[in-house]
Enzyme design. Structure first.
Site, PDB file in Angstrom:
ATOM      1  N   GLU A 124      23.185 -26.258 -23.570  1.00 51.17           N
ATOM      2  CA  GLU A 124      23.484 -27.547 -24.446  1.00 51.17           C
ATOM      3  C   GLU A 124      24.162 -26.832 -25.841  1.00 51.17           C
ATOM      4  OE1 GLU A 124      19.723 -29.325 -24.967  1.00 51.17           O
ATOM      5  OE2 GLU A 124      20.505 -30.592 -26.659  1.00 51.17           O
ATOM      6  N   GLY A 264      14.666 -22.372 -30.182  1.00 57.53           N
ATOM      7  CA  GLY A 264      13.357 -22.288 -30.172  1.00 57.53           C
ATOM      8  C   GLY A 264      13.216 -21.962 -28.088  1.00 57.53           C
ATOM      9  N   ALA A 265      13.875 -23.066 -27.411  1.00 55.29           N
ATOM     10  CA  ALA A 265      13.919 -23.165 -25.487  1.00 55.29           C
ATOM     11  C   ALA A 265      15.015 -24.030 -25.418  1.00 55.29           C
ATOM     12  CB  ALA A 265      11.993 -23.742 -25.568  1.00 55.29           C
ATOM     13  N   MET A 266      14.705 -23.944 -24.242  1.00 52.82           N
ATOM     14  CA  MET A 266      15.863 -24.981 -23.507  1.00 52.82           C
ATOM     15  C   MET A 266      15.531 -25.560 -22.245  1.00 52.82           C
ATOM     16  SD  MET A 266      19.156 -26.671 -23.690  1.00 52.82           S
ATOM     17  CE  MET A 266      19.320 -27.428 -22.409  1.00 52.82           C
ATOM     18  N   GLU A 267      15.956 -27.040 -22.077  1.00 43.63           N
ATOM     19  CA  GLU A 267      14.859 -27.755 -21.120  1.00 43.63           C
ATOM     20  C   GLU A 267      15.823 -27.956 -19.364  1.00 43.63           C
ATOM     21  OE1 GLU A 267      15.825 -28.574 -24.039  1.00 43.63           O
ATOM     22  OE2 GLU A 267      17.267 -30.645 -23.298  1.00 43.63           O
ATOM     23  N   ASN A 268      16.518 -26.761 -19.329  1.00 43.70           N
ATOM     24  CA  ASN A 268      17.127 -26.855 -18.230  1.00 43.70           C
ATOM     25  C   ASN A 268      16.415 -27.035 -17.082  1.00 43.70           C
ATOM     26  OD1 ASN A 268      19.216 -24.462 -19.381  1.00 43.70           O
ATOM     27  ND2 ASN A 268      18.042 -22.916 -19.945  1.00 43.70           N
ATOM     28  N   GLU A 301       9.272 -28.722 -24.403  1.00 44.35           N
ATOM     29  CA  GLU A 301      10.542 -28.499 -22.970  1.00 44.35           C
ATOM     30  C   GLU A 301      10.211 -29.267 -21.709  1.00 44.35           C
ATOM     31  OE1 GLU A 301      13.076 -28.256 -23.382  1.00 44.35           O
ATOM     32  OE2 GLU A 301      11.923 -26.653 -26.235  1.00 44.35           O
ATOM     33  N   HIS A 304      10.403 -33.217 -21.422  1.00 45.62           N
ATOM     34  CA  HIS A 304      11.958 -33.455 -21.309  1.00 45.62           C
ATOM     35  C   HIS A 304      12.685 -32.892 -19.819  1.00 45.62           C
ATOM     36  CE1 HIS A 304      14.250 -33.091 -25.404  1.00 45.62           C
ATOM     37  NE2 HIS A 304      14.087 -32.149 -25.551  1.00 45.62           N
ATOM     38  N   GLU A 323      15.260 -36.036 -27.662  1.00 47.34           N
ATOM     39  CA  GLU A 323      14.638 -35.320 -28.855  1.00 47.34           C
ATOM     40  C   GLU A 323      14.163 -35.731 -30.021  1.00 47.34           C
ATOM     41  OE1 GLU A 323      15.170 -31.827 -28.012  1.00 47.34           O
ATOM     42  OE2 GLU A 323      16.682 -31.301 -27.468  1.00 47.34           O
TER      43      GLU A 323
END
Ligand code: B3K
Ligand code: ZN
Length: 879
Positions: A124, A264-268, A301, A304, A323
């Protein structure tokens, strides 16, 4: 060659000509030369006219193209540095591309890269085009199958989205794993991880009785720091079932922690990748704030999965669709875990300190922007946090039950789709039979609205009138604004501070004492009846709308509200306004070289808070924390950061002198040594204790300094250790150096703790702070390639230490600008975040503002500047 800025407009959106039903990816991993084969099952979009197929791709070495199994000559497609265009293809068809990439050289940390020797991805918003050729846009949803091949010893874990369906041992010590994700998804949710990581597993039983495997992957030496994150995940999963009826959908939920991560982080989907800062915590390495942030980001996350993954964005202008909504959800989750009142105040403080300035500066943009040059620059406070306030306002307008109905309808209508912010608002309106069309302006108009409220009381009739006038300042590209629809929550207090039952003109009887007034027009009037005396209004309770409120309070009114308002936000806000007035008066005195002095009202009011044992510790911390220097600068035109700093320090010292007995008594009372517990109550007590310590150290007295030294040496947890060191780091105590060295020696092998060591020094209030930071930039442990480390020193100075950054001689500006240029070569996203510290140059006193502008111009002349930095600098100079 300078890249010419290319602007993308929301109004240019067109649906895709081609759809991807299935993607088969094959990765042959090697740090320097990874080969990626992609097979796309394509078909024409039946809803659009025939058109060419466009595949995005950047920095890819193309090795070959095949159509339906046969090599395709290069005259059949157009090849440019940003992608491939195929004018004519049969539909359906199978298109295969083979590319080579170099993950080890990827310092931008976008696409596939190497962190601590492990492979990971960040796609992303537009990272997937750095991995393979693909229509890199969120409205194309496809089913992914991913095969990863790599050396078995170096990369025992091979992970991707969904479920593992095949494992093979290969010759030459290699192995492969194939993953299948049953949920169609946009490519920005693709993830791959390969490395030598320890797996920590747990499980969760969903409300319908399904067992979900929870798997956390971290470097081996971090295995004892994962427990808190695992518990947070389970709480979040339960909360989403209970609050929104949303159950997890896959059988496996994986979280990987990596040290090098831009955000911070990624919601894959099914495979979250986290900045290790938001996973790893042990009481001796992480503070209470870290524990809270981990819980919040883990939940964010996870949430999401429904708000973002199952229902995603049609285009990147709709980013707040996922978001803003997901921040709102994580805020509510956190409020249920910790102290709801203190949490609400923390959220408002963040909005005022960071989003209001953005909304008032050259980067001001609507929650749903109209254009961008680089989408990564729009992961902003406005999209995230103002976006969350918009969701909260809808909840306030519709009520909790109405909001839940709207959410249910949203999921029912749009599950599996890529939609817009309008679709969300429509679901809310339709589920409640309400007209929310005017509410759309919150999404399209930038700027922080103002509410000017005036009142009058007629003793003869017992009527009290509130007149509300709204306005919104011009922002770049938007000179005129139309009225907003917003909830204004109020109460009226009597002389004892009790809430008065409210009857509006036209109502038969009084109904409650806390009301939500709906504001829609530029001017509104509300008449309350049956009042014996002029009441004291409590306005914008709970911060019911993201606006600036103006009402002519007297200092005595504010002190009254700070003491009596039953709305915790109202109490806090009254105290902040009282302190803000005092501070701005001090700034004037200091600027005129007159002796500063404070009025006794603030000290006595805060003394009351300090002694108020009925008030929760976490709330007392908020009430006793003065407005930040950044916030004060926003209240002053032109802003003088040096004078603001001196004024705030002066006030802190005066308050400490005035309140030294209760501060010391409270410190001693709260400084228990009966062992650390990570509970909200204990964290609140530690927060209050350390606030007292911070004030006491302003007095520069040996007795208090020795308290801090002792606390540092005896601490069994990072919260207390760091708070003591921070207080000492601001003062001239003899042990300062020694303790800083001690901290470094103790924690040099823990990068996240070492970040704190850098930040502590970069946010010091001492006069020599900038000189120290310049030295630290040459420290062997400083590393520009690691975003956390770069932020811990440079970001902390530029964004969190106005006095040092805005030093009169401009050396802070030159230092940061030099690093923006160096950083831009490595990681444009991080450089763009850093350079935004110059955005508010027009608000500064001219002698500073001019030097800031000069640095912006110097940066702009760099011909190799990234699109990211160029967009921010261009807007800062022209905006
Ligand atoms: N969605 C990601 C942000 C990705 C940022 C890309 N530049 C994290 C989040 O908001 O959950
Ligand atoms: Zn998010």
């Amino acid at each position: 060659m300078a890249e010419k800025p290319l602007t993308i407009y929301r109004s240019d959106y067109t649906p895709p000509n081609w759809l991807v039903d299935e993607v088969e990816l094959h990765f042959d991993l090697d740090p320097e030369t990874t080969e990626v084969i992609s097979r796309l099952r394509l078909r024409r979009n039946p809803e659009t006219e025939a058109g060419p197929l466009r595949l995005d791709g950047e920095g890819l070495e193309l090795l070959g193209v095949r159509l339906n199994g046969r090599p395709l000559d290069d005259e059949n497609y157009l090849r440019k540095p940003d992608g491939l265009t195929f004018p004519e293809l049969p539909s359906p068809c199978l298109l295969e591309t083979r590319v080579r990439i170099n993950p080890a050289a990827n310092t931008a940390l976008e696409g596939l890269y190497v962190s601590s020797g492990n492979f990971c991805t960040q796609c992303e918003a537009q990272g997937f085009r750095h991995i393979t050729y693909y229509p890199d846009r969120p409205d194309i949803l496809a089913r992914f199958t991913t095969t990863i091949v790599a050396d078995q010893v170096r990369y025992p874990q091979l992970l991707s989205n969904g479920n593992p369906v095949a494992r093979r041992k290969l010759p030459d010590g290699r192995h492969s794993v194939t993953w299948e994700d049953p949920f169609p998804k946009p490519c920005y949710l693709f993830a791959l991880v390969a490395g030598d990581l320890v797996e920590i597993s747990d499980s969760f039983t969903t409300c319908s009785g399904r067992d979900i495997a929870l798997r956390f992957y971290v470097e081996h030496h971090h295995r004892d720091k994962v427990g808190h994150a695992v518990e947070a995940l389970k709480k979040a999963m339960r909360w989403d079932e209970e609050q929104f009826g949303r159950e997890y959908d896959l059988d496996i939920y994986m979280v990987v922690a990596v040290d090098d991560f831009n955000m911070g982080a990624m919601e894959n989907k099914g495979l979250n990748i986290f900045n290790s800062k938001y996973v790893l915590a042990r009481s001796d390495t992480a503070t209470d704030a870290d524990f809270q942030a981990i819980e919040e980001v883990i939940a964010h996350e996870y949430f999401h999965n429904w708000t973002g993954n199952r229902i995603t964005c049609r285009d990147w202008f709709q980013l707040s669709l996922k978001e803003g909504l997901t921040v709102f959800r994580d805020q509510e989750f956190s409020a249920d875990q910790v102290h709801r009142d203190a949490k609400r105040i923390e959220d408002v403080r963040l909005l005022r300190n960071s989003q209001f300035p953005e909304d008032g500066g050259p980067m001001a943009h609507p929650v749903r922007p109209d254009s961008y040059q680089q989408i990564n620059n729009f992961y902003t406070m406005t999209v995230y946090h103002k976006g969350a306030e918009l969701i909260r306002m809808m909840q306030t307008l519709l009520g909790r039950d109405g909001f839940r109905k709207g959410m249910d309808l949203y999921f029912e209508r749009h599950d599996g789709q890529a939609v817009t912010c309008d679709d969300f608002r429509r679901a809310m309106a339709d589920a409640n039979g309400r007209d929310l069309s005017q509410f759309e302006r919150w999404y399209s108009q930038a700027g922080t609205p103002r509410l000017d409220i005036r009142d009058s009381f007629d003793a003869k009739t017992g009527r009290y009138r509130l007149r509300v006038r709204q306005s919104c300042p011009p922002t770049p590209g938007q000179p005129q604004k139309e009225s907003f629809h917003l909830p204004l929550r109020i109460a009226l207090l009597d002389r004892e501070g009790k809430e008065i039952p409210l009857r509006l003109q036209g109502e038969d009887t009084a109904d409650g004492s806390d009301r939500i007034l709906e504001i829609q027009h530029q001017e509104e009037e509300f008449v309350f009846c049956d009042l014996a005396d002029r009441p004291m209004p409590s306005l914008l309770r709970g911060f019911s709308a993201p606006v600036i409120l103006d009402y002519p309070w007297s200092d005595a009114d504010l002190a009254f509200l700070l003491r009596y308002d039953r709305d915790p936000f109202g109490r806090w806000d009254a105290g902040q306004q009282l302190a803000c007035r005092q501070l701005l008066q001090l700034v004037e005195l200091i600027r005129e070289n007159r002796p500063p002095a404070i009025s006794p009202l603030l000290a006595s009011s805060l003394g009351g808070v300090l002694r108020d044992e009925t008030c929760e510790s976490a709330l007392r911390v908020q009430l006793l924390t003065l407005p930040s220097e950044t916030y004060l600068a926003e209240q002053m035109q032109p802003a003088d950061p040096g004078a603001i700093h001196r004024a705030r320090q002066f006030l802190r010292r005066e308050l400490a002198a005035e309140l030294r007995q209760p501060l010391l008594a409270l410190y001693r009372q709260l400084h228990q040594t009966d062992g650390y517990r990570c509970t909200p109550e204990d964290a609140g007590r530690r927060g209050l204790k350390n606030l007292c310590l911070g004030y006491l150290l302003e007095l520069e007295e040996t007795e208090f300094q020795q308290l801090a030294v002792a606390q540092y040496r005896q601490a069994d947890n990072m919260t207390d250790q760091l708070a003591a060191l921070q207080a000492l780091c601001n003062s001239d105590v003899a042990e300062r150096e020694e303790l800083l060295n001690d901290f470094h020696a103790r924690w040099k092998d823990q990068p996240l703790v070492l970040d704190k060591w850098f930040t502590l020094q970069a946010t010091s209030r001492r006069d020599d702070c900038l000189d120290q930071v310049i030295k630290l930039a040459a420290h062997p442990d400083f590393n520009l390639r690691n975003p956390n480390r770069a932020r811990s020193l440079l970001g902390a100075l530029a964004h969190s230490n106005p006095a040092a950054f805005h030093r009169n001689d401009g050396s802070g500006y030159r230092f940061i600008a030099d690093y923006v240029l160096r950083l831009d070569r490595l990681n444009p996203q991080i450089a763009a975040r850093l350079v935004s510290c110059f955005n508010r140059w027009r608000r500064m006193v001219p002698e500073l503002g001019e030097q800031m502008r000069a640095e912006l111009e110097r940066i702009q002349t760099d011909s190799k500047l990234s699109r990211d930095v160029r967009e921010i600098v261009g807007k800062a100079l022209n905006g």
